[in-house]
Design an enzyme around this catalytic site. Structure first.
Site, PDB file in Angstrom:
ATOM      1  CB  CYS A 145     100.713  -2.969 -20.456  1.00  0.00           C
ATOM      2  SG  CYS A 145     101.167  -2.377 -22.069  1.00  0.00           S
ATOM      3  CG  ASP A 582      56.072 -26.081  22.347  1.00  0.00           C
ATOM      4  OD1 ASP A 582      55.638 -25.976  23.499  1.00  0.00           O
ATOM      5  OD2 ASP A 582      56.070 -25.160  21.511  1.00  0.00           O
ATOM      6  CG  ASP A 785      59.973 -24.476  22.678  1.00  0.00           C
ATOM      7  OD1 ASP A 785      59.464 -23.894  23.650  1.00  0.00           O
ATOM      8  OD2 ASP A 785      59.324 -24.860  21.697  1.00  0.00           O
TER       9      ASP A 785
END
Lengths: 894, 125
Positions: A145, A582, A785
């Site tokens: 099996c 910024d 940036d």
């Protein structure tokens, strides 16, 4: 080649066995398959549909394979892998994508196999990514099996290996998600007439089979094995402590018969006491070798590696005390004076008990320190409901692939990152961004995995799965930061390398000094000092001081949407004195919105706005969008515009509701000879305030001004005030002209402005400030940036949605608010303060404790520490360090 | 000075020298890890009070796989940290936990437990 719908075998077409059904031909490998199919065709057609989509086999036998590859470091690796794959027969195409870390291979299925390709990649020195599935299989009776199932599984494309174990009734299957999924794997096994059940590695008990014949699924929650191990260790240590502690009580009693005023028959010199002491010598053996076993095993392991640690110190200390005492009991006659034949069994018991207790408490406290990362890991959703082939399927999250359409209902967790394609809802993103207010999401908006859908149902397309999701990246970043070293740790590393052997040498030398120069009885004093020095030294407090605070601090940051990349970033962040912000996107929203509507000549505000917006509806200019949104927000009706015409450099004109509208700048108005009167002056004022004004004329008459501006984020001003309070000089950097820049700066309270800076010059401006001798932080977005962020001492990137692992930044703020910057700096300060407290405590403790233990105070004040007190001090010094670090968990923004 | 005192002094100094030599100056045994057929340099490190082996020699540029097996439950060694590579792994007791690295630059790279009490070293040549 076609597939047999029953057994899944490849069948040469045309086959002898076939059935025509609904205009489609099904071909079989044998008559028996054909017959079975004929009985229940629909059942097998259904089944086939379930399996089929995961294969990519074409009619010509060409197979397409996408394999994730781990550990691609360089672009040159790609050539190595591609070359290695191309060596195989039947390869049509081999292409490795560096960015996605995936190999795309097309090959003839008959000539080579997936396994061989994986082996080729391994030969090139790389590993392929794969998933492992462990499932239980019931109904296997024999070795054949096992072979049958293994063979069948290995034939499936996408299965790398399958190993079935009869004994545990389970199979371990390695497979490539995307090529095959767990459902298909289970199908393969079930088709062979075995039952499949979930297993967590433990053989489950046989469950009664329900009347329907179906196996009840045994589902087990995945458990954190490390957590279990920690729990177990804690319990063991506590038992060890209780054992040693209980036994230590009578031991203390009989160790000081004179001091405690015991009856005469228990006093020193009596036969009874000698027997009791002998009993204590025996009793201390289980205490030393069970309660204190970790000291001996730890010390021995370290000794073999030519290193020494806390265990070495304790093991040496208690062994010395025990040996001396046992010799004193057994052979008192070898000591020159009776007084010297004393015992110190109490030291063995008490030191073991206390140090073990300290270790147990430390485990408890450390569990709390790592809670933040555990929480993050726990956020991950387990399953996703995806739409495939028109059906809704619940699948494990590992099997969600890119572009899957995922359905989310109210109250459910969003499984992966994606873009909302249908529906809208409000989503609680607090677990990722730290923002407590739910966010409204509509079509086209980004949704983040692990966040919770509050109100509506919606569908979204998966854009990031597996280790690319925001959450996975956050976890990875936090883990990396927690394992990085703060520069301050370097001192500790140097010290700790020398620490333990130095303590041992100090103990030996103290023994010598006390023996030679000390008061009588010299041997006793020398021994006490020797043991006390060994026991009081606490290398753990020293070693723990930095990493434990770093762990709590970084974890706390992650809870608030602040990702700190490393210990170094954290240490630098608290030394900053200048911060550059910024303007666009950091101080301001980064996109224009409507700010003012001024009217003249009796026009109403709503008319001016709704007519202008109707004109701008046809325009694609970002300013136009701001006007349209402004009108929509006021729930104004928008009309269709006719004869729309854009006049380049001037503005636009169109007809709306039979009225002629001009919208544009001063030149536009002059061109069509519109009388502006006071509007011109008002327009200049608006421009001075940093806004962009546009004139509106209706039917040849001036009607008003519509102004738009990139508005300031609601909490920017407050955040800047707080930054200043932290002692930072705040500088604004922008490409805008100085008039607009100054207008914004004034509104938020910034004094120093760097305006008209070209994007490529931002990094240079950061450097200029650094040349002034300042420690500079730069706050900006991660894309434009990036050079400036990298140049700054600390780059803080404002995250955009799910992009959290921004390479150039030292700190990433998931939530786009300047408040995060304040919090990040405050947290860095708090963490560094905590680290310093810990280090000071640890150095101070050892620096003071060891000399006192060595008897430095004795000549002056007659003070000598008892080894018992040393044991208590040692046990609690490392607990104190961890507890102090845990105070950071209560950190709140000020 | 009595004989016993002289003996204690001599003994103490000798012992101290021995301790210093053993822990600081004696040569540590290093294990050279050869690359397997697949090109991966794989080694098993036992974790019990320390790392065995604790000094490993590798060749640069080839992938390295260290399989840690923690054979103790003492919390000390729960984490293994590679500070140079910002990598860490939680070692589940009695399980093989792999850590994969690729080091291109020759040099010496330390690894240690969470507190830095237990240490090991990778020598890349």
């Amino acid at each position: 080649m076609v597939l047999d719908p029953l057994c899944g075998m490849e069948v040469k077409s045309p086959s002898k066995y076939y059935i025509d059904l609904d205009g489609k031909r099904y071909e079989f490998c044998s008559e028996s398959c054909q017959n079975k199919f004929a009985l229940e065709p629909n059942k097998y057609i259904e089944k086939m549909k379930k399996i089929e989509p995961s294969y990519r086999t074409t009619n010509y036998g060409t197979e397409k394979l996408s394999l994730p590859i781990n550990g691609l470091h360089c672009t040159s690796c790609i050539n190595t892998i591609e070359k290695e794959i191309k060596k195989l027969p039947g390869i049509k195409l081999a292409h490795v994508n560096y960015a996605t870390e995936t190999a795309h291979v097309e090959f003839k299925s008959g000539e080579t196999t997936t396994e061989e390709i994986i082996r080729a990649i391994k030969n090139a020195g790389y590993q392929t990514g794969h998933s492992t599935l462990k499932i239980g299989i019931r109904g296997m009776h024999c070795g054949s099996c096992v072979t049958k199932i293994e063979k069948e599984l290995k034939q499936k494309s996408g299965v790398i290996s399958a190993s079935v174990d009869l004994g545990t009734e389970s199979a371990i299957i390695k497979y490539i998600p995307g090529l095959i999924d767990t459902k298909a794997i289970k199908n393969v096994i079930e088709k062979l007439d075995y039952q499949v059940f979930e297993t967590s590695g433990v053989k489950t008990e046989e469950k009664p089979i329900s009347p329907s014949g179906k196996e009840e699924k045994v589902k087990e929650e995945p458990v954190d094995e490390n957590q279990l191990a920690r729990e177990k260790e804690y319990k063991t240590l506590m038992r060890k402590f209780i054992f040693a502690a209980i036994l230590s009580l009578p031991v203390i009693l009989f160790s000081y018969p004179d001091l405690l005023g015991l009856p005469a028959q228990f006093q020193k010199g009596t036969e009874l006491l000698t027997y009791i002491w002998l009993g204590m010598a025996l009793l201390s053996l289980p205490v030393m070798f069970w309660s204190g076993s970790q000291f001996y095993t730890g010390a021995w392991a370290a000794f073999k590696n030519r290193s020494a640690n806390m265990h070495t110190l304790i093991a040496t200390g208690i062994s010395a005390a025990w040996l001396y005492s046992t010799v004193a009991v057994l052979f008192p006659e070898i000591f020159p004076s009776e007084q010297l034949a004393d015992v110190f069994f109490d030291v063995v018991f008490v030191v073991v008990a206390l140090v073990v207790l300290g270790m147990a408490l430390e485990i408890r406290a450390k569990g709390k320190s790592s809670e933040a990362i555990k929480k993050l890991i726990g956020l991950q959703a387990k399953t996703a409901r995806v739409q495939r082939d028109g059906k809704e399927l619940d699948i494990p999250i590992e099997e969600v692939v890119l572009d899957d359409i995922i359905i989310v209902r109210p109250g459910e967790k969003i499984p992966v990152d994606g873009i909302l394609v249908n529906g809208s809802s409000s989503i609680d993103e607090s677990m990722i961004t730290g923002e407590s207010i739910p966010v409204e999401k509509h079509e086209g908006d980004e949704v983040i995995g692990a966040t919770i859908n509050k109100t509506g149902s919606f569908k979204f397309k998966a854009t990031k799965v597996g280790k690319d999701t925001a959450l996975a990246q956050i976890i990875q970043m936090v883990e990396q930061a927690q394992s990085s070293k703060a520069p301050i740790q370097k001192i500790v590393d140097t010290v700790s390398g020398y620490f333990v052997p130095s303590v041992i040498i100090t103990a030996i030398l103290s023994f010598v000094i006390w023996y030679v120069f000390g008061p009588a009885p010299q041997l006793i004093y020398a021994l006490i000092v020797f043991v006390t020095v060994l026991v009081i030294a606490c290398p753990c407090a020293l070693g723990l001081a930095t990493p434990i605070s770093l762990m709590v601090g970084v974890g706390k940051g992650a809870e608030n949407g602040i990702l700190i990349r490393s210990g170094e970033a954290l240490e630098t962040a608290q030394k900053l004195n200048t911060i550059i912000l910024d303007k666009t996107g950091t101080i301001t929203e980064g996109k224009p919105s409507l700010t003012d509507v001024l009217t003249t000549n009796g026009f109403s505000e709503n008319d001016v706005l709704s007519l202008s917006a109707s004109v701008e509806k046809s325009s694609e200019h970002p300013l136009a969008e701001a006007i349209v949104n402004g009108a929509k927000n006021k729930s104004l009706e928008l009309f269709d515009a006719q004869n729309f015409n854009a006049v380049p450099g001037h503005g636009v004109e169109a007809n709306v509701n039979g009225r002629k509208i001009f919208l544009g700048n001063l030149k536009m108005m002059k061109k069509f000879s519109i009388e502006l009167n006071t509007l011109e002056e008002q327009s200049r004022e608006l421009a001075d305030a940093g806004k962009t004004p546009m004139f509106v004329a209706i039917d040849g008459k001036a009607a008003g001004i519509i102004a738009v501006a990139d508005i300031i984020k609601p909490d920017s001003k407050e955040a800047i005030i707080q930054l200043k309070k932290l002692g930072l000089e705040v500088v604004m950097i922008t490409g805008d002209n100085s008039r607009t820049a100054n207008a914004i700066a004034k509104q938020v309270g910034i004094d120093r402005v760097l305006s008209e800076v070209l994007p490529e010059d931002k990094a240079f401006n950061v450097q200029k400030l650094q040349n002034e001798g300042k420690k500079v932080a730069m706050v900006g977005d991660g894309i434009n940036d990036a050079p400036a962020l990298a140049q700054a001492d600390i780059g803080l990137a404002i995250g955009t949605g799910t992009d959290v692992a921004i390479e150039a930044s030292d700190i990433t703020l998931i939530k786009g608010s300047l408040k995060g910057v304040v919090l990040a700096i405050q947290l860095s300060k708090a963490t560094m303060k905590n680290i310093k407290e810990n280090l000071f405590g640890a150095f101070f403790y050892n620096g003071l404790g060891i000399p006192i233990a060595a008897g430095l105070l004795y000549p002056f004040f007659g003070i000598l520490l008892s080894p018992l007190i040393a044991g208590a001090a040692m046990a609690f010094s490392s607990v104190t360090v961890v507890t102090n670090a845990n105070r950071l968990r209560r950190f709140k923004a000020k | 000075m009595a004989l016993d005192q002289i003996l204690v002094i001599v003994g103490g100094l000798t012992l101290s020298t021995l301790v210093a030599w053993y822990f600081w100056f004696s040569e540590k045994k290093a294990v050279k890890v050869e690359a397997a057929d697949g090109g991966i340099q794989e080694a098993v490190i036992k974790v019990k009070g320390g790392y065995t082996p604790d000094v490993l020699i590798f060749e640069s540029g080839k992938p390295i796989k260290l399989n840690f097996i923690r054979e103790e439950t003492a919390a000390c060694t729960e984490q293994v940290v590679f500070p140079d590579f910002q990598k860490q792994a939680t070692l589940t007791p009695y399980k093989t936990i792999p850590v994969e690295l690729k080091i291109d630059k020759p040099g010496e790279y330390g690894f240690q437990c969470g507190m830095g009490m237990v240490k090991g070293k990778l020598i890349v040549q």
